[in-house]
Design an enzyme around this catalytic site. Sequence first.
Site, PDB file in Angstrom:
ATOM      1  N   HIS A  26       0.828  -1.199   0.000  1.00  0.00           N
ATOM      2  CA  HIS A  26       0.000   0.000   0.000  1.00  0.00           C
ATOM      3  C   HIS A  26       0.872   1.262   0.000  1.00  0.00           C
ATOM      4  O   HIS A  26       1.270   1.736   1.069  1.00  0.00           O
ATOM      5  CB  HIS A  26      -0.909  -0.002   1.227  1.00  0.00           C
ATOM      6  CG  HIS A  26      -1.795  -1.205   1.316  1.00  0.00           C
ATOM      7  ND1 HIS A  26      -1.338  -2.449   1.701  1.00  0.00           N
ATOM      8  CD2 HIS A  26      -3.117  -1.374   1.052  1.00  0.00           C
ATOM      9  CE1 HIS A  26      -2.343  -3.323   1.679  1.00  0.00           C
ATOM     10  NE2 HIS A  26      -3.424  -2.706   1.291  1.00  0.00           N
TER      11      HIS A  26
ATOM     12  N   HIS B 283      -1.835  -1.189   7.154  1.00  0.00           N
ATOM     13  CA  HIS B 283      -1.460  -1.445   5.759  1.00  0.00           C
ATOM     14  C   HIS B 283      -0.464  -0.400   5.264  1.00  0.00           C
ATOM     15  O   HIS B 283       0.242  -0.626   4.293  1.00  0.00           O
ATOM     16  CB  HIS B 283      -2.698  -1.468   4.863  1.00  0.00           C
ATOM     17  CG  HIS B 283      -3.550  -0.245   4.979  1.00  0.00           C
ATOM     18  ND1 HIS B 283      -4.543  -0.119   5.924  1.00  0.00           N
ATOM     19  CD2 HIS B 283      -3.546   0.921   4.301  1.00  0.00           C
ATOM     20  CE1 HIS B 283      -5.122   1.056   5.801  1.00  0.00           C
ATOM     21  NE2 HIS B 283      -4.537   1.709   4.832  1.00  0.00           N
TER      22      HIS B 283
ATOM     23  N   GLY C 216      -3.182  -3.735  11.655  1.00  0.00           N
ATOM     24  CA  GLY C 216      -3.584  -4.093  10.299  1.00  0.00           C
ATOM     25  C   GLY C 216      -5.086  -4.337  10.266  1.00  0.00           C
ATOM     26  O   GLY C 216      -5.809  -3.663   9.530  1.00  0.00           O
TER      27      GLY C 216
ATOM     28  N   LEU D  65      -8.431  -3.477  10.936  1.00  0.00           N
ATOM     29  CA  LEU D  65      -8.724  -2.058  11.159  1.00  0.00           C
ATOM     30  C   LEU D  65      -9.396  -1.787  12.501  1.00  0.00           C
ATOM     31  O   LEU D  65     -10.196  -2.572  12.993  1.00  0.00           O
ATOM     32  CB  LEU D  65      -9.551  -1.524   9.994  1.00  0.00           C
ATOM     33  CG  LEU D  65      -8.750  -1.514   8.675  1.00  0.00           C
ATOM     34  CD1 LEU D  65      -9.647  -1.176   7.488  1.00  0.00           C
ATOM     35  CD2 LEU D  65      -7.576  -0.549   8.748  1.00  0.00           C
TER      36      LEU D  65
ATOM     37  N   GLY E 293     -10.795   3.735   7.313  1.00  0.00           N
ATOM     38  CA  GLY E 293     -11.190   2.365   7.649  1.00  0.00           C
ATOM     39  C   GLY E 293     -11.310   2.173   9.146  1.00  0.00           C
ATOM     40  O   GLY E 293     -12.311   1.669   9.642  1.00  0.00           O
TER      41      GLY E 293
ATOM     42  N   ILE F  84     -10.490   8.698   0.802  1.00  0.00           N
ATOM     43  CA  ILE F  84     -10.442   7.527  -0.081  1.00  0.00           C
ATOM     44  C   ILE F  84     -10.418   6.262   0.767  1.00  0.00           C
ATOM     45  O   ILE F  84      -9.639   6.146   1.710  1.00  0.00           O
ATOM     46  CB  ILE F  84      -9.164   7.562  -0.958  1.00  0.00           C
ATOM     47  CG1 ILE F  84      -9.227   8.711  -1.959  1.00  0.00           C
ATOM     48  CG2 ILE F  84      -8.952   6.223  -1.700  1.00  0.00           C
ATOM     49  CD1 ILE F  84     -10.309   8.568  -3.020  1.00  0.00           C
TER      50      ILE F  84
ATOM     51  N   ARG G 131     -16.912 -18.960  38.818  1.00  0.00           N
ATOM     52  CA  ARG G 131     -16.770 -17.497  38.739  1.00  0.00           C
ATOM     53  C   ARG G 131     -16.458 -16.930  40.124  1.00  0.00           C
ATOM     54  O   ARG G 131     -15.712 -15.973  40.263  1.00  0.00           O
ATOM     55  CB  ARG G 131     -18.019 -16.842  38.148  1.00  0.00           C
ATOM     56  CG  ARG G 131     -19.273 -16.978  38.964  1.00  0.00           C
ATOM     57  CD  ARG G 131     -20.406 -16.079  38.424  1.00  0.00           C
ATOM     58  NE  ARG G 131     -21.666 -16.369  39.084  1.00  0.00           N
ATOM     59  CZ  ARG G 131     -22.715 -15.559  39.086  1.00  0.00           C
ATOM     60  NH1 ARG G 131     -22.683 -14.411  38.465  1.00  0.00           N
ATOM     61  NH2 ARG G 131     -23.826 -15.899  39.713  1.00  0.00           N
TER      62      ARG G 131
ATOM     63  N   GLU H 135     -16.885  -4.905  24.576  1.00  0.00           N
ATOM     64  CA  GLU H 135     -16.015  -6.081  24.651  1.00  0.00           C
ATOM     65  C   GLU H 135     -14.851  -5.998  23.676  1.00  0.00           C
ATOM     66  O   GLU H 135     -13.719  -6.360  24.004  1.00  0.00           O
ATOM     67  CB  GLU H 135     -16.824  -7.364  24.375  1.00  0.00           C
ATOM     68  CG  GLU H 135     -17.949  -7.651  25.361  1.00  0.00           C
ATOM     69  CD  GLU H 135     -19.231  -6.898  25.035  1.00  0.00           C
ATOM     70  OE1 GLU H 135     -19.275  -6.195  23.989  1.00  0.00           O
ATOM     71  OE2 GLU H 135     -20.194  -7.006  25.820  1.00  0.00           O
TER      72      GLU H 135
ATOM     73  N   ASP I 275     -31.124 -17.197  30.755  1.00  0.00           N
ATOM     74  CA  ASP I 275     -30.870 -16.205  29.701  1.00  0.00           C
ATOM     75  C   ASP I 275     -31.026 -16.807  28.309  1.00  0.00           C
ATOM     76  O   ASP I 275     -31.280 -16.095  27.339  1.00  0.00           O
ATOM     77  CB  ASP I 275     -29.476 -15.584  29.859  1.00  0.00           C
ATOM     78  CG  ASP I 275     -29.491 -14.379  30.791  1.00  0.00           C
ATOM     79  OD1 ASP I 275     -30.601 -13.887  31.110  1.00  0.00           O
ATOM     80  OD2 ASP I 275     -28.405 -13.925  31.194  1.00  0.00           O
TER      81      ASP I 275
ATOM     82  N   HIS J 127     -27.347 -16.380  24.808  1.00  0.00           N
ATOM     83  CA  HIS J 127     -26.228 -16.130  25.708  1.00  0.00           C
ATOM     84  C   HIS J 127     -25.413 -17.390  26.021  1.00  0.00           C
ATOM     85  O   HIS J 127     -24.425 -17.302  26.737  1.00  0.00           O
ATOM     86  CB  HIS J 127     -26.751 -15.540  27.033  1.00  0.00           C
ATOM     87  CG  HIS J 127     -27.203 -14.109  26.912  1.00  0.00           C
ATOM     88  ND1 HIS J 127     -28.101 -13.692  25.976  1.00  0.00           N
ATOM     89  CD2 HIS J 127     -26.854 -12.997  27.621  1.00  0.00           C
ATOM     90  CE1 HIS J 127     -28.306 -12.380  26.111  1.00  0.00           C
ATOM     91  NE2 HIS J 127     -27.557 -11.942  27.090  1.00  0.00           N
TER      92      HIS J 127
ATOM     93  N   ARG K  78     -21.488 -20.338  36.272  1.00  0.00           N
ATOM     94  CA  ARG K  78     -22.398 -19.593  37.139  1.00  0.00           C
ATOM     95  C   ARG K  78     -22.886 -20.481  38.283  1.00  0.00           C
ATOM     96  O   ARG K  78     -23.162 -20.006  39.377  1.00  0.00           O
ATOM     97  CB  ARG K  78     -23.592 -19.125  36.302  1.00  0.00           C
ATOM     98  CG  ARG K  78     -24.657 -18.367  37.048  1.00  0.00           C
ATOM     99  CD  ARG K  78     -25.647 -17.735  36.075  1.00  0.00           C
ATOM    100  NE  ARG K  78     -26.684 -16.989  36.762  1.00  0.00           N
ATOM    101  CZ  ARG K  78     -27.960 -17.381  36.862  1.00  0.00           C
ATOM    102  NH1 ARG K  78     -28.359 -18.509  36.313  1.00  0.00           N
ATOM    103  NH2 ARG K  78     -28.841 -16.645  37.508  1.00  0.00           N
TER     104      ARG K  78
END
Lengths: 685, 685
Positions: free
Chosen positions: B29, B69, B117, B119, B159, B190, B359, B418, B476, B480, B527
């Site tokens: 590029h 790029h 790279g 984006l 981008g 562009i 958890r 996230e 849920d 999920h 859980r």
Amino acid sequence: MGYTDVDQLAINTIRILAADATFKSNSGHPGAPMGMAPVAHVLFNKIMNYNPKNSSWVNRDRFVLSNGHACMLQYALLHLCGYKLSMDDLKAFRSVDSKTPGHPEAHDTDGVEVTTGPLGQGFANAVGLAIAQAHAGGEFNKPGFELINNYTYCFLGDGCMMEGIASEAASIAGHLQLGNLIAIYDDNHISIDGDTNCAFTEDVALRFKSYGWHVETVEDGNNDLQAIEDAIKKCQAVKDKPSMIKLKTIIGFGSKLEGTHGVHGAPLKADDIKQLKTKFGFNPEESFVVPQQVYDIYNEKGAKGAALEKEWEQLVSKYAGSHKTEAADLKRRLAGELPEGWEKNLPVYSPSDSPVASRKLSEIVLQAIHDVVPELVGGSADLTGSNLTRWKEAVDFQPPATGLGDWSGRYIRYGVREHAMGAIMNGLAAYGTVIPYGGTFLNFVSYAAGAVRLSALSQVRAIWVATHDSIGLGEDGPTHQPIETLAHFRALPNCMVWRPADGNETSAAYYVALTSKHTPSIIALSRQNLPHLENSTLSNAIKGGYVVHEAEKADITIVSTGSEVGIAVDAVKYLKDNHNLTARVVSIPCFEVFDAQAKEYRLSVLPDGIPSLSVEVMSTMGWERYTHEQFGLNRFGASGAYKDVYKKFEFTPEGIAKRAVATVDFYKDVPNLRSPINRAFQQLI
Amino acid sequence: MGYTDVDQLAINTIRILAADATFKSNSGHPGAPMGMAPVAHVLFNKIMNYNPKNSSWVNRDRFVLSNGHACMLQYALLHLCGYKLSMDDLKAFRSVDSKTPGHPEAHDTDGVEVTTGPLGQGFANAVGLAIAQAHAGGEFNKPGFELINNYTYCFLGDGCMMEGIASEAASIAGHLQLGNLIAIYDDNHISIDGDTNCAFTEDVALRFKSYGWHVETVEDGNNDLQAIEDAIKKCQAVKDKPSMIKLKTIIGFGSKLEGTHGVHGAPLKADDIKQLKTKFGFNPEESFVVPQQVYDIYNEKGAKGAALEKEWEQLVSKYAGSHKTEAADLKRRLAGELPEGWEKNLPVYSPSDSPVASRKLSEIVLQAIHDVVPELVGGSADLTGSNLTRWKEAVDFQPPATGLGDWSGRYIRYGVREHAMGAIMNGLAAYGTVIPYGGTFLNFVSYAAGAVRLSALSQVRAIWVATHDSIGLGEDGPTHQPIETLAHFRALPNCMVWRPADGNETSAAYYVALTSKHTPSIIALSRQNLPHLENSTLSNAIKGGYVVHEAEKADITIVSTGSEVGIAVDAVKYLKDNHNLTARVVSIPCFEVFDAQAKEYRLSVLPDGIPSLSVEVMSTMGWERYTHEQFGLNRFGASGAYKDVYKKFEFTPEGIAKRAVATVDFYKDVPNLRSPINRAFQQLI
């Protein structure tokens, strides 16, 4: 219009139903339904056009609950409206096999347009529904016949607002000037971590203005029904921009814990529900109660909707007289049927044809069928020239004011927004008049994993044109070379992952993708040229797996996909010449489809008694299901010319032969070698 | 400061190097490097503080090329600056095993901070680097000792701007008032599909203002070096907001195709390069030329940087006198060493301890070690109360002006973002003073797949606390409940996926995650409550797989993970009582770690001669590598109480026993049954 006590009663009924259902299931989210009950009532009882007796009327207004955890709001409304959702269904909230699961699922529940819950998805689906409406309007509306002019309404909360997918969708919606899209943002200042001031302090209204949206604010979304209605009507009047209403509400309105995250994701306590019912004039000892007056005003609304649809049907009858072709086309599309004989346009090839990259083969398919399959509406996430997703004569789907296309255009410039593209495709497919496809590099379908998952779960026919499918993309290097991607989506239920090896397999991939009404497809396509194979035919390839090269008394079966099948065929000669071993070659372009074939057929492709070796230039994960040994790439790739990269990792006839020899040797003393197709028991499906 | 002809010469040298390298490699590029050469020169030659002879000096300014790029821009600059990147390296651009791959890779190339790279990722990494700087400043700076005050600069293009991850990162950066973050947006109008007006017409400056950013605009980014410098200095002066400079440039400046997407992703033609060199006063017959004056001004800049670092080292020496503990801590962290004996704080359990959800076990680990591992900096994507990611005494990382925390706070409120969280963790880890962890539901780690992939590729120690790891999350529902998620990330190279079955396995997961400096981890946590297992010890579990329940002359080995191991143990008794079959049970909490054990050990866990059955409530994909038969869930789950859902899908002792009986029966006549651990050949790694 003037709101009465019955409206307030309806709103409080909805609030109490949400409290009752979450309490009974001992799980769920009462807060958002209680806060949004007023706007939901205004929308469903005063504004939206729909016929609860026919949830598939194409010109109905669409409603999307992007904050899907608030589903008891939607279920309560669907029940009141008269959709196929009984009081018993509400009582079964969040229990196994009920019509009222923990988040709304489109294929399970009458009146639910799209499956929501994963945050941000619903909002992007709504953008897709609004695009489909504008597109269908552009295609089918004629002077005097405004057949398609419905609105799309979407509720969303702070969670959706924070997700990147919503930003992408909002930006493209603004660009596309989707005047019939109205999003209602539940600005309640609470998310799971507490007050939104801990992480979300941007100026949402200003942000939406920057995207080109019209923005209204309602200061008292808890009580001011007239202001809610006025804001919606102002938005309806803005025809050249999508609209967003910033609706200030109190989460869990009426609860002792209103305005706190304590009412977000846990049922209210019994005494809280009692005080709520007392305060709202309900009997605190009764649950799941809907006063008759409330049913009455919703029945009245439903009857109006039925009448509206009837009027519309009459308009369509008249339209069929003057616009016969369009009317027939619309009818066909809504029935979900492809045009008869469309598949005759799929290109076919023979081994003597020149090698072609499968991304180019895909372009040839699109060029060949776009005319006969007018519902095909595609695009790319800013990789048109690389994905080759655009047929030559395509017109862009663009607001005419841009001078770049028009509403009936069938090519969508998605921008670099893969995740939104995936969710927009789900919305497009849900509308009913369009089959969507979208292009990006295979590696970046992963950016859209959340949306692809919902395509599969909600049984949507969306097609990913996923080019640059391996280390064969060459110089862009490991940041762009998929390794785990096929395994990822092959592990996703109800998702077809195709990796065609040549021309006929590419045509087969499109054939199955387009005729599978309830399954999304990812078609992985090469950048490099591929030869056409000897036994590759449409009828073989649509089985998902078949024998490319058969041999008597074979020592080994080499099983492969895509660009490696041709190399495997070259390895056959190498093995014979150098090791005097006889190899057969099998291509499995799609696991999901091959798995659906009869066991007898699968065993004929991968027979007992012959050791097998898979060859695919990416993660070997999953191949153990089909072959005894696996040659793949369980590491990242490399940046370089594609032939150099293949050579580095030994994906050459020699490299394959080396592993084939080892495989034959390893199994030579095993008597009665079983094909991996044989299993001890059936999986649950 | 006054710019001279030498500056212009340097800029044109960079442009021509980009043209030469892409031409030689016949790929890449050139456009963005040519357009951004002026700002890159101003930044690297006039503004940034760095010492090219020591690319790991902690207080260096950070540079991130989010539009990766454009990497020839970065490579050219690194070469001029005097990093370990020779002219031969530039000539080897995009060839196999070069230091100059198709997109910048941090672990390969001296001076590259993060791998970019895909984006939007780099921009979010930059936010992470800026958070780490603000945090380290908050921790280590003392009156008279401003040890940590570097800036983070980031280049990004259209981008990146369109990607949702960038929106998420920009929103949180604005909230966090990251004054030392300066993003420079290459507004060249562009993208690959052509003029951005086809898909990207939002008001980017207004959008960033809505996030709380300071915005500057430079009208002529091609020529007005002073304006570029002034804008950067204005941004440096704004201390309570991150800054964005909208820099208007012409892509491919100097080429005959400048300003078109023709220069974006393909080398210039030979004649175009000739006219470019002639126009810029270079010899058109020569390639890869750097005039000595250009080297001179960069050498001078490098010497200044070395002197700056020396000064800084002196300050640190003084600091060590008055702030001994902090100085030692900083030194230790920068060396990448954990505090001696930290692991003694990991909780250990015995089978008589009460069952606990994993958890919760994870929370207990964090509570136990946060004090002894001060570099642990965590957070959650708005699921703190569900992920249990916050120790009791934690202070939020917040701008003090918010009144909600301070710069030295170690708990980050990521919001529902996230994907940005994943990429921010990559930036945090790259800074050098922090080990990041972040929480969300396992299902939503998929939203961050693009970032997790780069953690693995760039060998970053980031830890995902991924709770609600299966259909065991219950009500849920399928939206999920992960099915494909473990298979997806297990197929990703260099990524540890842990699914601990009990307390000691959870401690082991953290132990290995924290001591693996070059590998990210995803710790999948339940859980529901889980019992503690008989042979589960830290030393067993850190092998990734071990025998939980051994038996002489076993008929079958049941292999499982997480919440199903306990059910498998119960199935042992059921099998004995009802079918007189003897079963052993194996737990494999982490494939990646188990695979790294000696073959002898793995065969002792999964021995020859005994048929094996895997049990895991999600996709069976990948389990064929370890077991003969697989019991899993190759379909979506269901919404309901978790015990009801497990029962529906037969994940009960009876359900397991049924498949175990079928497995024993299926293999009873197979002589010398081989363990799947035996393979015909080694995979490439």
